[in-house]
Structure formats: C-alpha cells, structure tokens
Design an enzyme around this catalytic site. Structure first.
Site, mmCIF file in Angstrom:
data_model
loop_
_atom_site.group_PDB
_atom_site.id
_atom_site.type_symbol
_atom_site.label_atom_id
_atom_site.label_comp_id
_atom_site.label_asym_id
_atom_site.label_seq_id
_atom_site.Cartn_x
_atom_site.Cartn_y
_atom_site.Cartn_z
ATOM 1 N N ASP A 95 0.811 -1.321 0.136
ATOM 2 C CA ASP A 95 -0.017 0.290 0.107
ATOM 3 C C ASP A 95 0.967 1.153 -0.022
ATOM 4 O O ASP A 95 1.530 1.578 1.006
ATOM 5 C CB ASP A 95 -0.860 0.024 1.301
ATOM 6 C CG ASP A 95 -1.945 1.230 1.239
ATOM 7 O OD1 ASP A 95 -2.887 1.110 0.577
ATOM 8 O OD2 ASP A 95 -1.407 2.407 1.780
ATOM 9 N N TYR A 149 3.200 9.708 -0.663
ATOM 10 C CA TYR A 149 4.364 9.181 0.374
ATOM 11 C C TYR A 149 5.377 9.372 -0.498
ATOM 12 O O TYR A 149 6.655 9.378 0.402
ATOM 13 C CB TYR A 149 4.165 7.768 0.500
ATOM 14 C CG TYR A 149 2.668 7.173 1.089
ATOM 15 C CD1 TYR A 149 1.841 8.046 1.557
ATOM 16 C CD2 TYR A 149 2.291 6.094 1.087
ATOM 17 C CE1 TYR A 149 0.614 8.007 2.202
ATOM 18 C CE2 TYR A 149 1.085 5.585 1.759
ATOM 19 C CZ TYR A 149 0.121 6.380 2.233
ATOM 20 O OH TYR A 149 -1.027 6.124 2.992
ATOM 21 N N LYS A 169 -2.474 5.782 -4.644
ATOM 22 C CA LYS A 169 -3.767 6.757 -4.504
ATOM 23 C C LYS A 169 -3.748 8.220 -5.120
ATOM 24 O O LYS A 169 -2.764 8.481 -5.433
ATOM 25 C CB LYS A 169 -3.965 6.886 -2.750
ATOM 26 C CG LYS A 169 -3.843 5.893 -2.007
ATOM 27 C CD LYS A 169 -4.160 6.025 -0.674
ATOM 28 C CE LYS A 169 -3.483 4.636 0.305
ATOM 29 N NZ LYS A 169 -2.397 4.583 0.716
ATOM 30 N N HIS A 185 -7.626 9.376 -2.304
ATOM 31 C CA HIS A 185 -7.181 9.407 -0.894
ATOM 32 C C HIS A 185 -8.040 9.860 -0.023
ATOM 33 O O HIS A 185 -8.245 9.599 1.231
ATOM 34 C CB HIS A 185 -5.896 10.000 -1.052
ATOM 35 C CG HIS A 185 -5.077 9.553 -0.018
ATOM 36 N ND1 HIS A 185 -3.378 9.783 -0.448
ATOM 37 C CD2 HIS A 185 -4.958 9.306 1.258
ATOM 38 C CE1 HIS A 185 -2.666 9.195 0.647
ATOM 39 N NE2 HIS A 185 -3.767 8.920 1.812
HETATM 40 P P1 NAD Z 1 0.447 1.562 11.784
HETATM 41 O O1 NAD Z 1 -0.730 1.392 12.571
HETATM 42 O O2 NAD Z 1 0.679 0.505 10.689
HETATM 43 O O3 NAD Z 1 1.645 1.848 12.683
HETATM 44 C C1 NAD Z 1 3.021 1.714 12.344
HETATM 45 C C2 NAD Z 1 4.060 1.780 13.514
HETATM 46 O O4 NAD Z 1 3.597 0.578 14.453
HETATM 47 C C3 NAD Z 1 5.420 1.670 13.102
HETATM 48 O O5 NAD Z 1 5.820 2.776 12.736
HETATM 49 C C4 NAD Z 1 6.021 1.125 14.343
HETATM 50 O O6 NAD Z 1 6.681 2.220 15.167
HETATM 51 C C5 NAD Z 1 4.895 0.400 14.878
HETATM 52 N N1 NAD Z 1 5.009 -1.353 14.517
HETATM 53 C C6 NAD Z 1 4.874 -1.750 13.713
HETATM 54 N N2 NAD Z 1 4.935 -3.108 13.714
HETATM 55 C C7 NAD Z 1 4.897 -3.313 15.378
HETATM 56 C C8 NAD Z 1 4.935 -4.428 15.976
HETATM 57 N N3 NAD Z 1 4.631 -5.537 15.363
HETATM 58 N N4 NAD Z 1 4.849 -4.162 17.208
HETATM 59 C C9 NAD Z 1 4.840 -3.005 17.774
HETATM 60 N N5 NAD Z 1 4.993 -1.791 17.158
HETATM 61 C C10 NAD Z 1 4.927 -2.117 15.790
HETATM 62 O O7 NAD Z 1 0.358 3.188 11.138
HETATM 63 P P2 NAD Z 1 0.520 3.732 9.763
HETATM 64 O O8 NAD Z 1 1.922 3.588 8.894
HETATM 65 O O9 NAD Z 1 0.062 5.095 9.935
HETATM 66 O O10 NAD Z 1 -0.736 2.950 8.761
HETATM 67 C C11 NAD Z 1 -0.356 1.687 8.078
HETATM 68 C C12 NAD Z 1 -0.498 2.259 6.669
HETATM 69 O O11 NAD Z 1 -1.450 2.547 6.520
HETATM 70 C C13 NAD Z 1 0.469 3.127 6.130
HETATM 71 O O12 NAD Z 1 1.840 2.868 6.085
HETATM 72 C C14 NAD Z 1 -0.066 3.617 4.677
HETATM 73 O O13 NAD Z 1 0.120 2.748 3.709
HETATM 74 C C15 NAD Z 1 -1.600 3.723 5.041
HETATM 75 N N6 NAD Z 1 -2.274 4.676 5.651
HETATM 76 C C16 NAD Z 1 -3.313 5.111 4.727
HETATM 77 C C17 NAD Z 1 -4.020 6.432 5.147
HETATM 78 C C18 NAD Z 1 -4.899 7.124 4.294
HETATM 79 O O14 NAD Z 1 -5.147 8.138 4.417
HETATM 80 N N7 NAD Z 1 -5.637 6.190 3.487
HETATM 81 C C19 NAD Z 1 -3.300 7.413 6.203
HETATM 82 C C20 NAD Z 1 -2.477 6.521 6.999
HETATM 83 C C21 NAD Z 1 -1.614 5.554 6.662
#
Ligand code: NAD
Length: 273
Positions: free
Chosen positions: A44, A49, A74, A107
């Site tokens: 994704d 990004y 997106k 998005h």
């Molecule tokens: P997430 O909830 O996936 O959290 C990521 C963070 O969690 C990492 O940086 C790390 O610090 C921690 N982490 C990861 N694996 C872990 C584990 N096993 N144990 C403990 N901590 C852990 O947050 P995100 O990156 O904001 O969201 C995931 C994905 O969603 C993004 O990378 C992106 O692709 C997508 N996204 C989309 C939108 C949208 O508007 N459509 C907005 C934000 C994110």
C-alpha cells in the site's frame, strides 16, 4: 494467504505492508524487498508518500512476478481538485514501473469533488490502468452520495481503524454494500498506547501471540484488510503472522469495547489539505 473477494472479482490479500512515512528511498526499497521476501503480496503506497519509485524498483528486483503482487496507490487531493486523474495515475504508474495498479484509491473525500471525481476514476478503470477502484477516508454519508449518484460501487474503503477507533457502524455499512473495509493505522500509527492496553496484553498472553498480532487479528476477523507499516523484517513477519490469530467471539467483543472514537489522523469531514 488469506484474501477477500472484491466486488470487481479480484482478490485482495487481507494483510499488506504500508509504506507511509518511509520517505528515504533506500529504506523504502529495503522495506518492500524485505516484505516481499517474508511473504507479503500486497503493498500500500500513495503518490503523496513520495516513494513510488522505490516501491516499483523493489518489486522489480524482488523476483516475485508482478501478477502475484497486489499493488495499491492513491490519487492525491490536488489532482482531485484539478480533475487530473488520468495524468496522476499515469505518473504514478511511470514511477512504479508498471502498466497497471491493482487498486487506485481516492485518498480523501475533498468536499467539492468526492462524487464527481468518481467518473474520472471509472474511466481509468475502464482503460485498465487500475484493475479496481476504491476510496479512502469516506464516511457513510460520502458513500451514500457516491452510491446514489454513480454506477460503480467502490471495491474498498480504506479508513483509520484500530481498537480505540473501531468504526463498527462504518465497517458494517461497507460490508453490507459489498465494499471491503481496509484499516490504516491498524496498530495505532506509533502514537497510541493501545499495544500496552491491559486488555490487549492479557489477550496476547491468553493466545500466546503478541499485542500487535491480537490487534491486527481482531480487525481481520471483523472482515477488514490490514496494512500495518514496519520497516523491520522481524516485525513484518510478526504482523503477517496475525493471519493465524483466532480470537473467540467474547474476546473480539472485548476489543471492540475499547472503542473511544479516538482519531489519530485527520477527520475526513474537516480536512484542511
Ligand atoms: P500503523 O498503525 O501501521 O503503525 C506503524 C507503526 O507501528 C510503526 O511505525 C512502528 O512504530 C509500529 N509497529 C509496527 N509493527 C509493530 C509491531 N509488530 N509491534 C509494535 N509496534 C509495531 O500506522 P500507519 O503507518 O500510519 O498505517 C499503516 C499504513 O496505512 C500506512 O503505512 C499507509 O500505507 C496507510 N495509511 C493510509 C492513510 C490514508 O489516508 N488512506 C493514512 C495513513 C496511513
């Protein structure tokens, strides 16, 4: 790999790797390569990004055939406002080094254009630039407008969703319309104490899983795709293993009850970008 069927006929793997805030080109490249090598087949990304080139290069170098990978990018809000959907997807495809994405998402619901932009999305779908089209951050009222005024039901609605923002009503609405809900920020985006919440920690002990696996498994069992982000191979493996979590009904309810409508990201009804 567990997958959900999209209303267009394609399947989407229920766990993907997210790459938001992985701007450094080398880290983005390594993240995707490592994710593909541990078994992810769903990536994704988004134009905004800034890492589509690294993602594309990693896919190419991974040795995994393109057709085995489910790739999402997106449409950013500026292109939505300008109506430059075709230009935007073509630029994304060029950066990604591929001639189609599996899923192209609007998005955010830009107030003035979130319905009318759908016609241009349908066009890039018809042209085969995207194998499926969907939306992100749409609330029920946005989806209702879209369904009322256009012909194609989005295959996916990607929304912020983790235990403190369970979004049960929106999830149920999506499922009832044949829209697969997808959870972004499923681990609390590194900004939440959800992974040390006593209920989650206790369930992790009970099921001999990690808190991250419990939280991801809860969403998967509710019918959501999850796209946790990690640049670390070990955590990528850990997160993928959430596919093997099997929580009982009562325990699923316990997690849903942690909801406090707490957004960590922007409110789709009040975006300022
Ligand atoms: P997430 O909830 O996936 O959290 C990521 C963070 O969690 C990492 O940086 C790390 O610090 C921690 N982490 C990861 N694996 C872990 C584990 N096993 N144990 C403990 N901590 C852990 O947050 P995100 O990156 O904001 O969201 C995931 C994905 O969603 C993004 O990378 C992106 O692709 C997508 N996204 C989309 C939108 C949208 O508007 N459509 C907005 C934000 C994110």
């Amino acid at each position: 790999m567990k997958a959900y069927k999209l209303n267009s006929g394609l399947s989407i793997p229920s766990v993907g790797i997210g790459v938001f805030r992985v701007e450094d080109a080398a880290i983005a490249y390594d993240t995707v390569k490592s994710a593909l090598s541990v078994g992810y087949r769903h990536i994704d990304t988004a134009m905004i990004y800034g890492n589509e080139e690294s993602v594309g290069k990693a896919i190419l170098d991974s040795g995994v055939p393109r057709e085995e990978i489910f790739l999402t990018t997106k449409l950013w809000n500026d292109d939505q406002r300008k109506g430059t959907v075709e230009e935007a997807i073509k630029l994304s495809l060029k950066k990604l080094g591929t001639d189609y994405v599996d899923l192209y998402l609007v998005h955010w619901p830009v107030k003035e254009t979130y319905v009318t932009i759908w016609k241009a999305m349908e066009k890039v779908y018809r042209e085969g630039l995207a194998k499926a089209i969907g939306v992100s951050n749409y609330n029920i009222h946005h989806l209702e407008d879209l369904l009322k005024e256009t012909g194609t039901v989005p295959v996916v609605n990607q929304i912020e969703c983790y235990p403190y923002l369970a979004q049960q009503e929106l999830v149920d609405y999506c499922l009832s319309k044949g829209i697969v809900p997808e959870a972004w920020g499923p681990l609390g985006a590194g900004k939440s104490d959800v992974l040390v919440n006593p209920v989650i920690v206790e369930l992790a002990k009970k099921y001999a899983k990690t808190p991250a696996q419990i939280v991801l498994g809860w969403n998967i069992q509710r019918g959501l795709v999850v796209i946790p982000k990690s640049v670390h191979r070990q955590r990528q493996e850990e997160n993928l293993e959430a596919l093997n979590v099997n929580l009982g009904e009562e325990d699923l309810k316990k997690i849903t009850a942690l909801n406090k409508n707490l957004r960590l990201g922007s409110d789709p009804d009040n975006i300022t970008f």
